[in-house]
Design an enzyme around this catalytic site. Sequence first.
Site, PDB file in Angstrom:
ATOM      1  N   LYS A   1      -0.853   2.578   4.929  1.00 12.65           N
ATOM      2  CA  LYS A   1      -0.599   1.176   5.279  1.00 12.65           C
ATOM      3  C   LYS A   1      -0.807   0.918   6.779  1.00 12.65           C
ATOM      4  CE  LYS A   1       0.950  -0.065   1.156  1.00 12.65           C
ATOM      5  NZ  LYS A   1       0.622   1.162   0.430  1.00 12.65           N
TER       6      LYS A   1
ATOM      7  N   LYS B   1       5.899  -4.340   2.186  1.00 19.28           N
ATOM      8  CA  LYS B   1       5.447  -3.188   1.392  1.00 19.28           C
ATOM      9  C   LYS B   1       6.113  -1.915   1.896  1.00 19.28           C
ATOM     10  CE  LYS B   1       0.816  -4.915   2.418  1.00 19.28           C
ATOM     11  NZ  LYS B   1      -0.608  -4.678   2.374  1.00 19.28           N
TER      12      LYS B   1
ATOM     13  N   ARG C   1     -11.840  -3.417  -3.445  1.00 20.71           N
ATOM     14  CA  ARG C   1     -11.706  -1.973  -3.203  1.00 20.71           C
ATOM     15  C   ARG C   1     -13.103  -1.436  -2.887  1.00 20.71           C
ATOM     16  NH1 ARG C   1      -8.552   2.375  -4.505  1.00 20.71           N
ATOM     17  NH2 ARG C   1      -7.053   1.050  -3.392  1.00 20.71           N
TER      18      ARG C   1
ATOM     19  N   ARG D   1     -10.599  -6.837  -7.487  1.00 25.41           N
ATOM     20  CA  ARG D   1      -9.457  -6.854  -8.407  1.00 25.41           C
ATOM     21  C   ARG D   1      -8.704  -8.162  -8.180  1.00 25.41           C
ATOM     22  NH1 ARG D   1      -6.880  -1.968  -5.614  1.00 25.41           N
ATOM     23  NH2 ARG D   1      -7.806  -3.178  -3.954  1.00 25.41           N
TER      24      ARG D   1
ATOM     25  N   ARG E   1       0.211  -9.547  -7.356  1.00 30.32           N
ATOM     26  CA  ARG E   1      -0.436  -8.301  -6.932  1.00 30.32           C
ATOM     27  C   ARG E   1      -1.724  -8.067  -7.742  1.00 30.32           C
ATOM     28  NH1 ARG E   1       4.542  -4.541  -8.180  1.00 30.32           N
ATOM     29  NH2 ARG E   1       4.457  -5.952  -9.973  1.00 30.32           N
TER      30      ARG E   1
ATOM     31  N   ASP F   1      -8.921  -1.368   1.111  1.00 32.70           N
ATOM     32  CA  ASP F   1      -8.626  -2.649   0.465  1.00 32.70           C
ATOM     33  C   ASP F   1      -8.912  -3.760   1.460  1.00 32.70           C
ATOM     34  OD1 ASP F   1      -7.769  -1.228  -1.718  1.00 32.70           O
ATOM     35  OD2 ASP F   1      -5.627  -1.561  -1.369  1.00 32.70           O
TER      36      ASP F   1
ATOM     37  N   GLU G   1      -5.421  -2.024   3.773  1.00 34.69           N
ATOM     38  CA  GLU G   1      -4.960  -0.677   3.451  1.00 34.69           C
ATOM     39  C   GLU G   1      -6.139   0.300   3.482  1.00 34.69           C
ATOM     40  OE1 GLU G   1      -3.497  -0.195  -0.538  1.00 34.69           O
ATOM     41  OE2 GLU G   1      -2.180   1.451   0.025  1.00 34.69           O
TER      42      GLU G   1
ATOM     43  N   ASN H   1      -6.691   3.796   1.734  1.00 37.78           N
ATOM     44  CA  ASN H   1      -6.115   4.790   0.816  1.00 37.78           C
ATOM     45  C   ASN H   1      -6.792   6.133   1.034  1.00 37.78           C
ATOM     46  OD1 ASN H   1      -4.344   3.158  -1.281  1.00 37.78           O
ATOM     47  ND2 ASN H   1      -6.125   1.922  -0.747  1.00 37.78           N
TER      48      ASN H   1
HETATM   49  N1  LIG Z   1      -1.375  -9.374   3.366  1.00 38.36           N
HETATM   50  C1  LIG Z   1      -1.391  -9.654   2.062  1.00 38.36           C
HETATM   51  N2  LIG Z   1      -1.461 -10.956   1.624  1.00 38.36           N
HETATM   52  C2  LIG Z   1      -1.461 -11.253   0.294  1.00 38.36           C
HETATM   53  N3  LIG Z   1      -1.364 -10.328  -0.671  1.00 38.36           N
HETATM   54  C3  LIG Z   1      -1.293  -9.042  -0.296  1.00 38.36           C
HETATM   55  C4  LIG Z   1      -1.307  -8.622   1.078  1.00 38.36           C
HETATM   56  N4  LIG Z   1      -1.216  -7.293   1.137  1.00 38.36           N
HETATM   57  C5  LIG Z   1      -1.146  -6.862  -0.130  1.00 38.36           C
HETATM   58  N5  LIG Z   1      -1.191  -7.901  -0.997  1.00 38.36           N
HETATM   59  C6  LIG Z   1      -1.150  -7.811  -2.465  1.00 38.36           C
HETATM   60  O1  LIG Z   1      -0.377  -6.691  -2.829  1.00 38.36           O
HETATM   61  C7  LIG Z   1      -1.173  -5.721  -3.517  1.00 38.36           C
HETATM   62  C8  LIG Z   1      -0.790  -4.315  -3.086  1.00 38.36           C
HETATM   63  O2  LIG Z   1      -0.871  -4.183  -1.678  1.00 38.36           O
HETATM   64  P1  LIG Z   1      -1.470  -2.919  -0.931  1.00 38.36           P
HETATM   65  O3  LIG Z   1      -1.251  -3.130   0.522  1.00 38.36           O
HETATM   66  O4  LIG Z   1      -2.867  -2.724  -1.362  1.00 38.36           O
HETATM   67  O5  LIG Z   1      -0.527  -1.731  -1.405  1.00 38.36           O
HETATM   68  P2  LIG Z   1      -0.654  -0.652  -2.607  1.00 38.36           P
HETATM   69  O6  LIG Z   1      -0.710   0.658  -1.930  1.00 38.36           O
HETATM   70  O7  LIG Z   1       0.588  -0.803  -3.394  1.00 38.36           O
HETATM   71  O8  LIG Z   1      -1.909  -0.970  -3.343  1.00 38.36           O
HETATM   72  C9  LIG Z   1      -2.605  -6.085  -3.180  1.00 38.36           C
HETATM   73  O9  LIG Z   1      -3.489  -5.718  -4.216  1.00 38.36           O
HETATM   74  C10 LIG Z   1      -2.540  -7.595  -3.025  1.00 38.36           C
HETATM   75  O10 LIG Z   1      -2.596  -8.227  -4.287  1.00 38.36           O
HETATM   76 MG   LIG Z   2      -3.834  -1.252  -2.456  1.00 31.55          MG
END
Ligand SMILES: Nc1ncnc2c1ncn2[C@@H]1O[C@H](COP(=O)(O)OP(=O)(O)O)[C@@H](O)[C@H]1O
Ligand SMILES: [Mg+2]
Length: 344
Positions: A133, A168, A218, A232, A240, A280, A288, A290
């Site tokens: 993150k 998160k 992704r 996605r 999410r 991401d 993110e 990963n």
């Molecule tokens: N800054 C953001 N604004 C809006 N939605 C977000 C944001 N960050 C994450 N999300 C939503 O949350 C989901 C998961 O966040 P992410 O940071 O990718 O963590 P994870 O490791 O759980 O995938 C993303 O797929 C998106 O739908």
């Molecule tokens: Mg993610």
Amino acid sequence: MRFTFVVDPLEGLNACHDTTVSLMEAAQRLGIEVWVTGTSDLALDHDVAVAWARPVQLSEAIRANGRWMASEAWYEAGRAERVPLTASSAVLMRVDPPVDHAYVAATFTLDAAARAGTFVVNDPAGLRNGNEKLLPLLVSDLAPATLVSANETDIREALRRWGLAVAKPLDGMGGRGVVILRDGDASLGALLELVTNCGRRQVVIQEYLPAAADGDKRILLLDGQPVGVINRSSPPGEFRCNMAVGGIVTATELDSRDIEICDRLQPVLRARGLHFVGIDVIGGRLTEVNVTSPTGIREAELLGAEDASDRVVEWIADTAAATSTQRNGMAAGRTSRWPSLSKI
Ligand SMILES: Nc1ncnc2c1ncn2[C@@H]1O[C@H](COP(=O)(O)OP(=O)(O)O)[C@@H](O)[C@H]1O
Ligand SMILES: [Mg+2]
């Protein structure tokens, strides 16, 4: 040539979805022996990295009607043997988060394997030092506005500026524990207690990106270059976009902003030995990186990046061979049969 995959228990993997399985199949197709082990099966025998590992034979999943189909008995594992990790040309660390004590302990064993000449993907030190993150903040102008804190005052102040944010956990995956925070929400105090464990645990607070309504891209990067991309979007009634919560996967392409993000990240990833990662991107912002066990290759292969797993495995095999040739003082190199990976 042998590859050892450090994995969560095989019976918990989904052969139609998990990138780890796709990479194992690609290795087998290329004539590479596939062995599996787990974090608790790794050990240091003085300074030698060893593992209780099992050879695996896979029945490959097939593509039919736009999806993957796998037999229920998709793998057959042999008896566990105690083997030095140097018997493998490459070790693929593919254990899911959290990066907890068992995970970190495993990376120390992998350090020893890497020192002895085995190519470890991703680099164990890179895995320890790079939080998924927080890596976007190394190219901070490409990341959404972010606060990492357990402090309620600071989080409330950020929310006053942003209006809407997501919180998160630092060590989550698959959308687990990701919540929306709204300035002025009567539940905000209680939500912050929950996500920060009453001010004891730092969380990532990110400005909410409205473009998330169009999805979360992704992009899989090999050596900092894209080998596959998917979009996605969130399922009905859910914000999410993760596949783990039913995110809807569709084809997409890299735009110029995505390419800029990849180009800017490449030196950061190379410097840290983060050879195979999944980034991401929401609305042109990097949310993110990963690095532990990025997924999406099965879906990317269905949607255009047909040979992505073969590319990844062949690159790892070539790099492992070149590394060992260099260590042995011989001329390095075999060129890949693939064209440039820079654009897909
Ligand atoms: N800054 C953001 N604004 C809006 N939605 C977000 C944001 N960050 C994450 N999300 C939503 O949350 C989901 C998961 O966040 P992410 O940071 O990718 O963590 P994870 O490791 O759980 O995938 C993303 O797929 C998106 O739908
Ligand atoms: Mg993610």
